[in-house]
Design a protein around this motif. Sequence first.
Motif, mmCIF file in Angstrom:
data_model
loop_
_atom_site.group_PDB
_atom_site.id
_atom_site.type_symbol
_atom_site.label_atom_id
_atom_site.label_comp_id
_atom_site.label_asym_id
_atom_site.label_seq_id
_atom_site.Cartn_x
_atom_site.Cartn_y
_atom_site.Cartn_z
ATOM 1 N N GLY A 261 0.836 -1.192 0.000
ATOM 2 C CA GLY A 261 0.000 0.000 0.000
ATOM 3 C C GLY A 261 0.868 1.237 0.000
ATOM 4 N N THR A 262 0.614 2.160 -0.921
ATOM 5 C CA THR A 262 1.419 3.375 -1.022
ATOM 6 C C THR A 262 0.575 4.608 -0.789
ATOM 7 O OG1 THR A 262 1.101 3.638 -3.409
ATOM 8 C CG2 THR A 262 2.909 2.227 -2.698
ATOM 9 N N ILE A 263 1.232 5.672 -0.344
ATOM 10 C CA ILE A 263 0.552 6.930 -0.032
ATOM 11 C C ILE A 263 1.380 8.103 -0.538
ATOM 12 C CG2 ILE A 263 -0.651 6.053 2.017
ATOM 13 C CD1 ILE A 263 1.652 7.277 3.680
ATOM 14 N N VAL A 264 0.785 9.286 -0.495
ATOM 15 C CA VAL A 264 1.410 10.554 -0.876
ATOM 16 C C VAL A 264 2.280 10.406 -2.113
ATOM 17 C CG1 VAL A 264 1.219 11.524 1.427
ATOM 18 C CG2 VAL A 264 3.274 10.303 0.843
ATOM 19 N N ASP A 265 3.339 11.213 -2.204
ATOM 20 C CA ASP A 265 4.137 11.176 -3.431
ATOM 21 C C ASP A 265 5.233 10.125 -3.331
ATOM 22 O OD1 ASP A 265 6.867 12.755 -2.714
ATOM 23 O OD2 ASP A 265 5.175 13.670 -1.662
ATOM 24 N N PRO A 266 5.515 9.452 -4.457
ATOM 25 C CA PRO A 266 6.502 8.360 -4.462
ATOM 26 C C PRO A 266 7.889 8.792 -4.007
ATOM 27 C CG PRO A 266 5.197 8.349 -6.478
ATOM 28 C CD PRO A 266 4.882 9.622 -5.761
ATOM 29 N N GLU A 267 8.268 10.025 -4.322
ATOM 30 C CA GLU A 267 9.603 10.493 -3.945
ATOM 31 C C GLU A 267 9.747 10.560 -2.434
ATOM 32 O OE1 GLU A 267 12.643 14.246 -4.780
ATOM 33 O OE2 GLU A 267 10.634 14.241 -5.634
ATOM 34 N N PHE A 268 8.724 11.049 -1.751
ATOM 35 C CA PHE A 268 8.786 11.192 -0.304
ATOM 36 C C PHE A 268 8.949 9.838 0.386
ATOM 37 C CE2 PHE A 268 6.375 11.333 3.786
ATOM 38 C CZ PHE A 268 7.297 12.068 4.505
ATOM 39 N N ILE A 269 8.256 8.826 -0.090
ATOM 40 C CA ILE A 269 8.346 7.509 0.550
ATOM 41 C C ILE A 269 9.477 6.654 -0.032
ATOM 42 C CG2 ILE A 269 5.921 7.507 1.228
ATOM 43 C CD1 ILE A 269 5.316 5.689 -1.117
ATOM 44 N N ARG A 270 10.271 7.252 -0.942
ATOM 45 C CA ARG A 270 11.416 6.573 -1.570
ATOM 46 C C ARG A 270 10.988 5.274 -2.239
ATOM 47 N NH1 ARG A 270 16.074 7.545 3.158
ATOM 48 N NH2 ARG A 270 15.577 9.762 3.472
ATOM 49 N N LEU A 271 9.845 5.326 -2.885
ATOM 50 C CA LEU A 271 9.262 4.117 -3.461
ATOM 51 C C LEU A 271 10.134 3.534 -4.567
ATOM 52 C CD1 LEU A 271 6.861 2.179 -3.474
ATOM 53 C CD2 LEU A 271 5.750 3.696 -5.122
ATOM 54 N N GLY A 272 10.640 4.397 -5.452
ATOM 55 C CA GLY A 272 11.455 3.908 -6.553
ATOM 56 C C GLY A 272 12.701 3.202 -6.066
ATOM 57 N N ARG A 273 13.383 3.809 -5.114
ATOM 58 C CA ARG A 273 14.608 3.206 -4.570
ATOM 59 C C ARG A 273 14.309 1.881 -3.890
ATOM 60 N NH1 ARG A 273 17.346 7.567 -0.824
ATOM 61 N NH2 ARG A 273 18.613 5.730 -0.326
ATOM 62 N N LEU A 274 13.199 1.837 -3.155
ATOM 63 C CA LEU A 274 12.845 0.619 -2.438
ATOM 64 C C LEU A 274 12.566 -0.527 -3.406
ATOM 65 C CD1 LEU A 274 12.124 -0.922 0.154
ATOM 66 C CD2 LEU A 274 9.801 0.001 -0.054
ATOM 67 N N LEU A 275 11.761 -0.252 -4.427
ATOM 68 C CA LEU A 275 11.413 -1.308 -5.384
ATOM 69 C C LEU A 275 12.636 -1.746 -6.177
ATOM 70 C CD1 LEU A 275 7.936 -0.104 -6.686
ATOM 71 C CD2 LEU A 275 8.453 -1.749 -4.866
ATOM 72 N N SER A 276 13.521 -0.788 -6.478
ATOM 73 C CA SER A 276 14.741 -1.130 -7.197
ATOM 74 C C SER A 276 15.626 -2.050 -6.359
ATOM 75 C CB SER A 276 15.509 0.143 -7.571
ATOM 76 O OG SER A 276 16.743 -0.170 -8.187
ATOM 77 N N GLN A 277 15.817 -1.708 -5.099
ATOM 78 C CA GLN A 277 16.633 -2.527 -4.210
ATOM 79 C C GLN A 277 16.019 -3.905 -4.008
ATOM 80 O OE1 GLN A 277 19.745 -0.593 -4.084
ATOM 81 N NE2 GLN A 277 19.715 -1.748 -2.188
ATOM 82 N N LEU A 278 14.709 -3.939 -3.842
ATOM 83 C CA LEU A 278 14.015 -5.209 -3.634
ATOM 84 C C LEU A 278 14.155 -6.098 -4.861
ATOM 85 C CD1 LEU A 278 12.183 -6.845 -1.704
ATOM 86 C CD2 LEU A 278 10.219 -5.770 -2.828
ATOM 87 N N GLY A 279 14.033 -5.499 -6.049
ATOM 88 C CA GLY A 279 14.155 -6.259 -7.282
ATOM 89 C C GLY A 279 15.544 -6.822 -7.492
ATOM 90 N N LYS A 280 16.558 -6.045 -7.123
ATOM 91 C CA LYS A 280 17.935 -6.516 -7.267
ATOM 92 C C LYS A 280 18.240 -7.652 -6.296
ATOM 93 C CE LYS A 280 19.830 -2.067 -8.828
ATOM 94 N NZ LYS A 280 20.685 -0.912 -8.437
ATOM 95 N N ALA A 281 17.780 -7.501 -5.071
ATOM 96 C CA ALA A 281 18.079 -8.502 -4.052
ATOM 97 C C ALA A 281 17.239 -9.762 -4.213
ATOM 98 C CB ALA A 281 17.858 -7.908 -2.659
ATOM 99 N N HIS A 282 15.997 -9.588 -4.680
ATOM 100 C CA HIS A 282 15.082 -10.723 -4.791
ATOM 101 C C HIS A 282 14.299 -10.633 -6.102
ATOM 102 C CE1 HIS A 282 15.897 -11.718 -0.579
ATOM 103 N NE2 HIS A 282 15.696 -10.442 -0.297
#
Length: 302
Positions: free
Chosen positions: A100-121
């Motif tokens: 579940g996501t809220i507000v703007d993606p930059e504030f919650i660092r969504l892109g970085r999180l999904l990128s890291q998650l994708g690389k690791a798993h």
Amino acid sequence: MERFSNLNSILAFVTVAREGSVSRAAEVLNLTQPAISHQIKRLSEETGVTFFKRAPHGLYLTTDGKALLPKAEAVLSAMAEFRQSASGRVGQVSGSLRIGTIVDPEFIRLGRLLSQLGKAHPGITTELVHGISGEILEKLRRRQIDAGFYLTDPGAVDDIASADGMQVKVLASFNYRIIAPAGWEARVATANWPELAALPWIGTTGVSVHNRLLSRVFAQHDCTQNVVALVDHEASMLEMVRAGVGLCLCRETIALDQQHSFGLSLCETQSVPACLVMLTPQALKSTPVVAALFEQLATVWG
């Protein structure tokens, strides 16, 4: 399908061929000479091929043995590659993860999180469900998502963990500020909470963090917020403030930017503390995909 009883016979064949004798092959493989001879005999019986001939100074490969040696080496190489790949997958997580996501993606660092998650798993697929903060909590309660970002009063974190049975990871703490239309400086700059409550406000729905935070503050000061309009999106709130409708609450970084860019008025005496957290039901915190998400949160947010 025909098959060999095991790969040890092929390993024995290749090692004897490389070393030129059963005794040296036995030393390399840490086996006895009879064990090596038995493996070679077994392979010969299973294939019908004579691999070696005896000579005064050891063994030498037959024509068939020479022809089959590269094939045998390829089998051992493929097996080693298989083991390496299998070893690499030990602990690898796969599956779907609903966030579940809220507000703007930059504030919650969504892109970085999904990128890291994708690389690791790379085996994890993510589905994003957008909503207002309070909606995310409700979706978690109903198990419609596995984890979600949530905005709350820092003092309410323990209540969420206990009352709602949630695993909570605090990601960031920040302040909300009160902004007002341009020219309202005299009305809001040094105002107290009762004075602010009496001014016209752009309100939000009960599931939004703005509503939850302000309701608590106004209750503490025994005053009622004067709501003249109701919206459910931060961009709409800001547009209405710029249009001169009334006050609203917004994150401090945004408030300062709006003040600089549009000349909006800012209350200098009052602010509201808040924090961004990630939630997941306690029952899901140990599942591999959720555990992987929280692992990457620690990388992205520290």
